[in-house]
Design a protein around this motif. Structure first.
Motif, PDB file in Angstrom:
ATOM      1  N   ARG A   1       0.857  -1.184   0.000  1.00  0.00           N
ATOM      2  CA  ARG A   1       0.000   0.000   0.000  1.00  0.00           C
ATOM      3  C   ARG A   1       0.892   1.233   0.000  1.00  0.00           C
ATOM      4  O   ARG A   1       1.992   1.222   0.524  1.00  0.00           O
ATOM      5  CB  ARG A   1      -0.955  -0.004   1.180  1.00  0.00           C
ATOM      6  CG  ARG A   1      -0.284   0.024   2.525  1.00  0.00           C
ATOM      7  CD  ARG A   1      -1.315  -0.095   3.656  1.00  0.00           C
ATOM      8  NE  ARG A   1      -0.722   0.193   4.921  1.00  0.00           N
ATOM      9  CZ  ARG A   1      -0.147  -0.702   5.696  1.00  0.00           C
ATOM     10  NH1 ARG A   1      -0.110  -1.949   5.315  1.00  0.00           N
ATOM     11  NH2 ARG A   1       0.387  -0.350   6.844  1.00  0.00           N
ATOM     12  N   ARG A   2       0.396   2.268  -0.598  1.00  0.00           N
ATOM     13  CA  ARG A   2       1.160   3.511  -0.710  1.00  0.00           C
ATOM     14  C   ARG A   2       0.954   4.332   0.564  1.00  0.00           C
ATOM     15  O   ARG A   2      -0.172   4.520   1.025  1.00  0.00           O
ATOM     16  CB  ARG A   2       0.712   4.290  -1.930  1.00  0.00           C
ATOM     17  CG  ARG A   2       1.503   5.542  -2.133  1.00  0.00           C
ATOM     18  CD  ARG A   2       1.115   6.248  -3.428  1.00  0.00           C
ATOM     19  NE  ARG A   2       2.273   6.997  -3.851  1.00  0.00           N
ATOM     20  CZ  ARG A   2       3.052   6.672  -4.856  1.00  0.00           C
ATOM     21  NH1 ARG A   2       2.770   5.624  -5.576  1.00  0.00           N
ATOM     22  NH2 ARG A   2       4.084   7.398  -5.171  1.00  0.00           N
ATOM     23  N   ILE A   3       2.031   4.838   1.093  1.00  0.00           N
ATOM     24  CA  ILE A   3       1.991   5.667   2.292  1.00  0.00           C
ATOM     25  C   ILE A   3       2.213   7.107   1.854  1.00  0.00           C
ATOM     26  O   ILE A   3       3.203   7.417   1.189  1.00  0.00           O
ATOM     27  CB  ILE A   3       3.095   5.265   3.297  1.00  0.00           C
ATOM     28  CG1 ILE A   3       3.056   3.762   3.585  1.00  0.00           C
ATOM     29  CG2 ILE A   3       3.012   6.104   4.561  1.00  0.00           C
ATOM     30  CD1 ILE A   3       1.795   3.276   4.231  1.00  0.00           C
ATOM     31  N   THR A   4       1.295   7.973   2.208  1.00  0.00           N
ATOM     32  CA  THR A   4       1.464   9.375   1.845  1.00  0.00           C
ATOM     33  C   THR A   4       2.368  10.046   2.859  1.00  0.00           C
ATOM     34  O   THR A   4       2.309   9.765   4.067  1.00  0.00           O
ATOM     35  CB  THR A   4       0.107  10.107   1.788  1.00  0.00           C
ATOM     36  OG1 THR A   4      -0.528   9.977   3.046  1.00  0.00           O
ATOM     37  CG2 THR A   4      -0.786   9.523   0.709  1.00  0.00           C
ATOM     38  N   ILE A   5       3.191  10.911   2.361  1.00  0.00           N
ATOM     39  CA  ILE A   5       4.131  11.632   3.210  1.00  0.00           C
ATOM     40  C   ILE A   5       3.592  13.039   3.401  1.00  0.00           C
ATOM     41  O   ILE A   5       3.398  13.778   2.432  1.00  0.00           O
ATOM     42  CB  ILE A   5       5.527  11.662   2.577  1.00  0.00           C
ATOM     43  CG1 ILE A   5       6.011  10.223   2.366  1.00  0.00           C
ATOM     44  CG2 ILE A   5       6.489  12.454   3.439  1.00  0.00           C
ATOM     45  CD1 ILE A   5       7.283  10.117   1.573  1.00  0.00           C
ATOM     46  N   ALA A   6       3.347  13.391   4.632  1.00  0.00           N
ATOM     47  CA  ALA A   6       2.815  14.722   4.938  1.00  0.00           C
ATOM     48  C   ALA A   6       3.954  15.739   4.859  1.00  0.00           C
ATOM     49  O   ALA A   6       5.084  15.462   5.245  1.00  0.00           O
ATOM     50  CB  ALA A   6       2.197  14.744   6.326  1.00  0.00           C
ATOM     51  N   THR A   7       3.643  16.898   4.326  1.00  0.00           N
ATOM     52  CA  THR A   7       4.635  17.963   4.266  1.00  0.00           C
ATOM     53  C   THR A   7       4.306  18.992   5.329  1.00  0.00           C
ATOM     54  O   THR A   7       3.138  19.220   5.659  1.00  0.00           O
ATOM     55  CB  THR A   7       4.640  18.630   2.879  1.00  0.00           C
ATOM     56  OG1 THR A   7       3.335  19.112   2.598  1.00  0.00           O
ATOM     57  CG2 THR A   7       5.060  17.637   1.808  1.00  0.00           C
TER      58      THR A   7
END
Length: 155
Positions: A131-137
């Motif tokens: 699964r793709r993990i989103t990286i918070a900015t």
């Protein structure tokens, strides 16, 4: 001859079963009866085909336990008419074991024209699929500021 697998474990985690699988490799001198084929039909589907001439469906028992598929056959003695002059079709009892990878399931089996076909499928649970993990900015308001001493440096 012994093989050193320690380089494999430098970057691999959780492969404790590998040693068990290597220990379970059958001896090359072991019986090759009955012969079989293993086919990969797609990325997830496999088929095991075993030549079991002379066996009926009720003479064959298949079980799966702890990632091992066991196929055993035992021919029941039937009263035959006449005398057998030559027996070229082996009807001796057998037991074959196959190590199954994690998440492999036996979907079914059929006996047709002396061939036992076993359908296998890799079924990976949703929780284990990639699964793709989103990286918070960080936004300017959420970045902590570091206070610096603004006093001039002494020369």
């Amino acid at each position: 001859m012994t093989l050193d697998f320690s380089p494999l474990f430098r970057s691999a985690i959780g492969f404790d079963r590998m040693q068990q699988l290597l220990d379970a490799v059958p001896d090359a001198s072991a019986s090759s009866y009955p012969p079989y084929n293993i086919e990969k039909l797609s990325a997830e589907d496999y088929r095991l085909t075993m030549a079991v001439a002379g066996f009926r469906a009720e003479d064959i028992e298949m079980t799966v336990k702890e990632n091992t598929l066991v196929i055993a056959g035992k021919v029941t003695t039937d009263i035959q008419k006449g005398e057998t002059l030559y027996r070229g079709i082996a009807a001796r009892a057998f037991e074959r074991r196959f190590a199954l990878a994690d998440h492999m399931v036996v979907e079914g089996a059929s006996l047709e024209n002396g061939l036992l076909h076993v359908a296998l499928k890799r079924v990976v649970p949703e929780a284990l699929k990639p699964r793709r993990i989103t990286i918070a900015t960080a936004t300017p308001n959420t970045v902590p500021t570091i206070e610096q001493d603004t006093a001039p440096l002494a020369a």
